[in-house]
Write a protein that holds these residues in place. Sequence first.
Motif, PDB file in Angstrom:
ATOM      1  N   ALA A 176     -11.070 -23.776 -13.588  1.00  0.00           N
ATOM      2  CA  ALA A 176     -12.397 -23.871 -14.205  1.00  0.00           C
ATOM      3  C   ALA A 176     -13.428 -23.298 -13.238  1.00  0.00           C
ATOM      4  CB  ALA A 176     -12.714 -25.325 -14.528  1.00  0.00           C
ATOM      5  N   LYS A 177     -14.588 -23.030 -13.772  1.00  0.00           N
ATOM      6  CA  LYS A 177     -15.702 -22.534 -12.957  1.00  0.00           C
ATOM      7  C   LYS A 177     -16.814 -23.576 -12.961  1.00  0.00           C
ATOM      8  CE  LYS A 177     -14.416 -18.126 -12.358  1.00  0.00           C
ATOM      9  NZ  LYS A 177     -14.572 -17.254 -11.245  1.00  0.00           N
ATOM     10  N   SER A 178     -17.510 -23.640 -11.869  1.00  0.00           N
ATOM     11  CA  SER A 178     -18.704 -24.460 -11.786  1.00  0.00           C
ATOM     12  C   SER A 178     -19.836 -23.567 -11.298  1.00  0.00           C
ATOM     13  CB  SER A 178     -18.499 -25.628 -10.830  1.00  0.00           C
ATOM     14  OG  SER A 178     -19.660 -26.423 -10.811  1.00  0.00           O
ATOM     15  N   PHE A 179     -21.048 -23.907 -11.687  1.00  0.00           N
ATOM     16  CA  PHE A 179     -22.180 -23.124 -11.218  1.00  0.00           C
ATOM     17  C   PHE A 179     -23.389 -24.021 -11.023  1.00  0.00           C
ATOM     18  CE2 PHE A 179     -22.991 -23.163 -15.750  1.00  0.00           C
ATOM     19  CZ  PHE A 179     -24.366 -23.247 -15.837  1.00  0.00           C
ATOM     20  N   TYR A 180     -24.293 -23.526 -10.228  1.00  0.00           N
ATOM     21  CA  TYR A 180     -25.595 -24.159 -10.095  1.00  0.00           C
ATOM     22  C   TYR A 180     -26.621 -23.064  -9.864  1.00  0.00           C
ATOM     23  CZ  TYR A 180     -25.131 -23.650  -5.026  1.00  0.00           C
ATOM     24  OH  TYR A 180     -24.969 -23.132  -3.764  1.00  0.00           O
ATOM     25  N   PHE A 181     -27.837 -23.365 -10.241  1.00  0.00           N
ATOM     26  CA  PHE A 181     -28.946 -22.430 -10.107  1.00  0.00           C
ATOM     27  C   PHE A 181     -29.676 -22.754  -8.819  1.00  0.00           C
ATOM     28  CE2 PHE A 181     -33.359 -21.100 -11.109  1.00  0.00           C
ATOM     29  CZ  PHE A 181     -33.101 -19.759 -11.335  1.00  0.00           C
ATOM     30  N   GLY A 182     -29.676 -21.810  -7.890  1.00  0.00           N
ATOM     31  CA  GLY A 182     -30.337 -22.015  -6.610  1.00  0.00           C
ATOM     32  C   GLY A 182     -31.844 -21.936  -6.756  1.00  0.00           C
ATOM     33  N   LYS A 183     -32.512 -23.043  -6.535  1.00  0.00           N
ATOM     34  CA  LYS A 183     -33.978 -23.056  -6.651  1.00  0.00           C
ATOM     35  C   LYS A 183     -34.626 -22.200  -5.570  1.00  0.00           C
ATOM     36  CE  LYS A 183     -34.251 -27.590  -8.780  1.00  0.00           C
ATOM     37  NZ  LYS A 183     -34.723 -28.975  -8.657  1.00  0.00           N
ATOM     38  N   GLU A 184     -33.985 -22.146  -4.408  1.00  0.00           N
ATOM     39  CA  GLU A 184     -34.556 -21.385  -3.291  1.00  0.00           C
ATOM     40  C   GLU A 184     -34.463 -19.874  -3.514  1.00  0.00           C
ATOM     41  OE1 GLU A 184     -31.657 -23.472  -2.576  1.00  0.00           O
ATOM     42  OE2 GLU A 184     -33.049 -25.141  -2.683  1.00  0.00           O
ATOM     43  N   ASP A 185     -33.286 -19.414  -3.946  1.00  0.00           N
ATOM     44  CA  ASP A 185     -33.086 -17.974  -4.088  1.00  0.00           C
ATOM     45  C   ASP A 185     -33.177 -17.476  -5.532  1.00  0.00           C
ATOM     46  OD1 ASP A 185     -30.706 -18.988  -5.046  1.00  0.00           O
ATOM     47  OD2 ASP A 185     -29.456 -18.102  -3.491  1.00  0.00           O
ATOM     48  N   GLY A 186     -33.220 -18.401  -6.505  1.00  0.00           N
ATOM     49  CA  GLY A 186     -33.392 -18.021  -7.898  1.00  0.00           C
ATOM     50  C   GLY A 186     -32.189 -17.338  -8.529  1.00  0.00           C
ATOM     51  N   ILE A 187     -31.006 -17.538  -7.958  1.00  0.00           N
ATOM     52  CA  ILE A 187     -29.813 -16.931  -8.550  1.00  0.00           C
ATOM     53  C   ILE A 187     -28.763 -18.004  -8.858  1.00  0.00           C
ATOM     54  CG2 ILE A 187     -30.162 -14.680  -7.476  1.00  0.00           C
ATOM     55  CD1 ILE A 187     -27.949 -15.390  -5.480  1.00  0.00           C
ATOM     56  N   VAL A 188     -27.830 -17.628  -9.696  1.00  0.00           N
ATOM     57  CA  VAL A 188     -26.744 -18.524 -10.089  1.00  0.00           C
ATOM     58  C   VAL A 188     -25.608 -18.386  -9.084  1.00  0.00           C
ATOM     59  CG1 VAL A 188     -25.013 -18.988 -11.866  1.00  0.00           C
ATOM     60  CG2 VAL A 188     -27.355 -18.433 -12.525  1.00  0.00           C
ATOM     61  N   HIS A 189     -25.129 -19.510  -8.599  1.00  0.00           N
ATOM     62  CA  HIS A 189     -23.998 -19.547  -7.673  1.00  0.00           C
ATOM     63  C   HIS A 189     -22.793 -20.101  -8.423  1.00  0.00           C
ATOM     64  CE1 HIS A 189     -26.585 -18.821  -4.170  1.00  0.00           C
ATOM     65  NE2 HIS A 189     -27.481 -19.502  -4.872  1.00  0.00           N
ATOM     66  N   MET A 190     -21.685 -19.371  -8.379  1.00  0.00           N
ATOM     67  CA  MET A 190     -20.489 -19.722  -9.127  1.00  0.00           C
ATOM     68  C   MET A 190     -19.377 -20.098  -8.165  1.00  0.00           C
ATOM     69  SD  MET A 190     -19.855 -19.715 -12.497  1.00  0.00           S
ATOM     70  CE  MET A 190     -21.171 -18.707 -13.092  1.00  0.00           C
ATOM     71  N   TYR A 227     -24.248 -13.695 -16.627  1.00  0.00           N
ATOM     72  CA  TYR A 227     -23.254 -14.095 -15.625  1.00  0.00           C
ATOM     73  C   TYR A 227     -22.687 -15.477 -15.948  1.00  0.00           C
ATOM     74  CZ  TYR A 227     -21.387 -15.012 -10.903  1.00  0.00           C
ATOM     75  OH  TYR A 227     -20.581 -15.300  -9.846  1.00  0.00           O
ATOM     76  N   ILE A 228     -23.564 -16.406 -16.307  1.00  0.00           N
ATOM     77  CA  ILE A 228     -23.117 -17.745 -16.692  1.00  0.00           C
ATOM     78  C   ILE A 228     -22.236 -17.662 -17.929  1.00  0.00           C
ATOM     79  CG2 ILE A 228     -23.876 -19.974 -17.595  1.00  0.00           C
ATOM     80  CD1 ILE A 228     -26.433 -19.619 -15.862  1.00  0.00           C
ATOM     81  N   ARG A 229     -22.689 -16.917 -18.927  1.00  0.00           N
ATOM     82  CA  ARG A 229     -21.941 -16.801 -20.183  1.00  0.00           C
ATOM     83  C   ARG A 229     -20.547 -16.240 -19.940  1.00  0.00           C
ATOM     84  NH1 ARG A 229     -24.386 -13.486 -25.224  1.00  0.00           N
ATOM     85  NH2 ARG A 229     -24.557 -11.917 -23.617  1.00  0.00           N
ATOM     86  N   LYS A 230     -20.459 -15.231 -19.100  1.00  0.00           N
ATOM     87  CA  LYS A 230     -19.169 -14.610 -18.790  1.00  0.00           C
ATOM     88  C   LYS A 230     -18.206 -15.598 -18.120  1.00  0.00           C
ATOM     89  CE  LYS A 230     -18.194 -12.111 -15.179  1.00  0.00           C
ATOM     90  NZ  LYS A 230     -18.184 -11.294 -14.062  1.00  0.00           N
ATOM     91  N   ASN A 231     -18.747 -16.492 -17.303  1.00  0.00           N
ATOM     92  CA  ASN A 231     -17.902 -17.426 -16.569  1.00  0.00           C
ATOM     93  C   ASN A 231     -17.632 -18.732 -17.299  1.00  0.00           C
ATOM     94  OD1 ASN A 231     -17.205 -16.402 -13.732  1.00  0.00           O
ATOM     95  ND2 ASN A 231     -19.317 -15.767 -14.033  1.00  0.00           N
ATOM     96  N   VAL A 232     -18.487 -19.108 -18.238  1.00  0.00           N
ATOM     97  CA  VAL A 232     -18.288 -20.349 -18.984  1.00  0.00           C
ATOM     98  C   VAL A 232     -17.444 -20.122 -20.239  1.00  0.00           C
ATOM     99  CG1 VAL A 232     -19.484 -22.153 -20.306  1.00  0.00           C
ATOM    100  CG2 VAL A 232     -20.355 -21.458 -18.072  1.00  0.00           C
ATOM    101  N   ARG A 233     -17.531 -18.944 -20.816  1.00  0.00           N
ATOM    102  CA  ARG A 233     -16.802 -18.649 -22.052  1.00  0.00           C
ATOM    103  C   ARG A 233     -15.308 -18.973 -21.974  1.00  0.00           C
ATOM    104  NH1 ARG A 233     -18.366 -13.306 -23.972  1.00  0.00           N
ATOM    105  NH2 ARG A 233     -19.979 -14.375 -25.107  1.00  0.00           N
ATOM    106  N   PRO A 234     -14.596 -18.633 -20.899  1.00  0.00           N
ATOM    107  CA  PRO A 234     -13.156 -18.944 -20.842  1.00  0.00           C
ATOM    108  C   PRO A 234     -12.835 -20.443 -20.818  1.00  0.00           C
ATOM    109  CG  PRO A 234     -13.712 -17.264 -19.221  1.00  0.00           C
ATOM    110  CD  PRO A 234     -15.002 -17.780 -19.781  1.00  0.00           C
ATOM    111  N   PHE A 235     -13.827 -21.290 -20.528  1.00  0.00           N
ATOM    112  CA  PHE A 235     -13.571 -22.726 -20.486  1.00  0.00           C
ATOM    113  C   PHE A 235     -13.161 -23.257 -21.854  1.00  0.00           C
ATOM    114  CE2 PHE A 235     -14.175 -27.179 -19.637  1.00  0.00           C
ATOM    115  CZ  PHE A 235     -13.833 -27.283 -18.302  1.00  0.00           C
ATOM    116  N   LYS A 236     -13.628 -22.630 -22.922  1.00  0.00           N
ATOM    117  CA  LYS A 236     -13.222 -23.018 -24.278  1.00  0.00           C
ATOM    118  C   LYS A 236     -11.710 -22.853 -24.433  1.00  0.00           C
ATOM    119  CE  LYS A 236     -13.772 -23.897 -28.702  1.00  0.00           C
ATOM    120  NZ  LYS A 236     -13.146 -25.140 -29.072  1.00  0.00           N
ATOM    121  N   GLU A 237     -11.179 -21.778 -23.890  1.00  0.00           N
ATOM    122  CA  GLU A 237      -9.733 -21.546 -23.930  1.00  0.00           C
ATOM    123  C   GLU A 237      -8.994 -22.605 -23.109  1.00  0.00           C
ATOM    124  OE1 GLU A 237      -6.099 -19.784 -24.908  1.00  0.00           O
ATOM    125  OE2 GLU A 237      -8.083 -19.422 -25.766  1.00  0.00           O
ATOM    126  N   VAL A 238      -9.576 -23.004 -21.996  1.00  0.00           N
ATOM    127  CA  VAL A 238      -8.975 -24.046 -21.154  1.00  0.00           C
ATOM    128  C   VAL A 238      -8.846 -25.343 -21.940  1.00  0.00           C
ATOM    129  CG1 VAL A 238      -9.363 -25.529 -19.134  1.00  0.00           C
ATOM    130  CG2 VAL A 238      -9.717 -23.066 -18.949  1.00  0.00           C
TER     131      VAL A 238
END
Length: 175
Positions: free
Chosen positions: A8-22, A113-124
Motif C-alpha cells: 500500500a501507499k501512504s502520503f502526507y502533504f508537507g505544509k512546509e514545502d507544499g508538496i505531497v510525500h509518498m 500524483y495522489i490519484r496515481k498512487n491511491v488508485r491501485p489501493f482499490k485493487e488491493v
Amino acid sequence: SDHLYIIAKSFYFGKEDGIVHMEQLSFIVGSHYLITIQETDTDYFKDVKKRLYDGKTRIRSFGTDYLCYALLDTLVDSYIINLELVGLGGVDNAIRDAKVVEDLYHYKTELSYIRKNVRPFKEVTTRFINCDSPLVNQNTYTYLHDLDDLVVQAQEAIEIYYSMVSDQINLYQTN
C-alpha cells in the motif's frame, strides 16, 4: 498459501514545502504474525497501537487478518484527512492568491500524483476480499467491505478536488 502480502501507499502533504510525500508500506500476514515494513519511521498507526495496548478491544480478540484490516483502515482514513489538507489548505488558498495559475497547476499536479498512487489501493482491497484464504476469518470480510467503501470515498474525494482545481483553471483562463 501460508501468508498474504499486501503493498500500500501512504502520503502526507508537507505544509512546509507544499508538496505531497509518498511512502510504500508492505504487510505480510501469516496465521500468527503480521509484519509491516515501511520506508521511514513515520508513526502512521499510533491509534491502532493504542487499541492494542487497551486489553479489551476487538483488535486483541480477532486474528492477524483483522489487525491488518485495522492498519489498512487507518491508512485510508489518513488519505481522507490529508486530502482535506490539500483541498482546503491548498486549493482554496490558491484561488485567493495573487499567483493563482501557478498555484492551481501545482495543486493539480499534486492531486494527479495522489490519484496515481491511491488508485491501485482499490485493487488491493478487492483482492483481499476475494482472496479466499484460510488466513482470513469470515468475520473479517465484513470489515474488509467497509474498507473497500472507504477507499471508494477517498477516490471520490480526490476526483472532487481535482475537478475543483480544473474548474478554477478554466475559469481563470476564461477571465
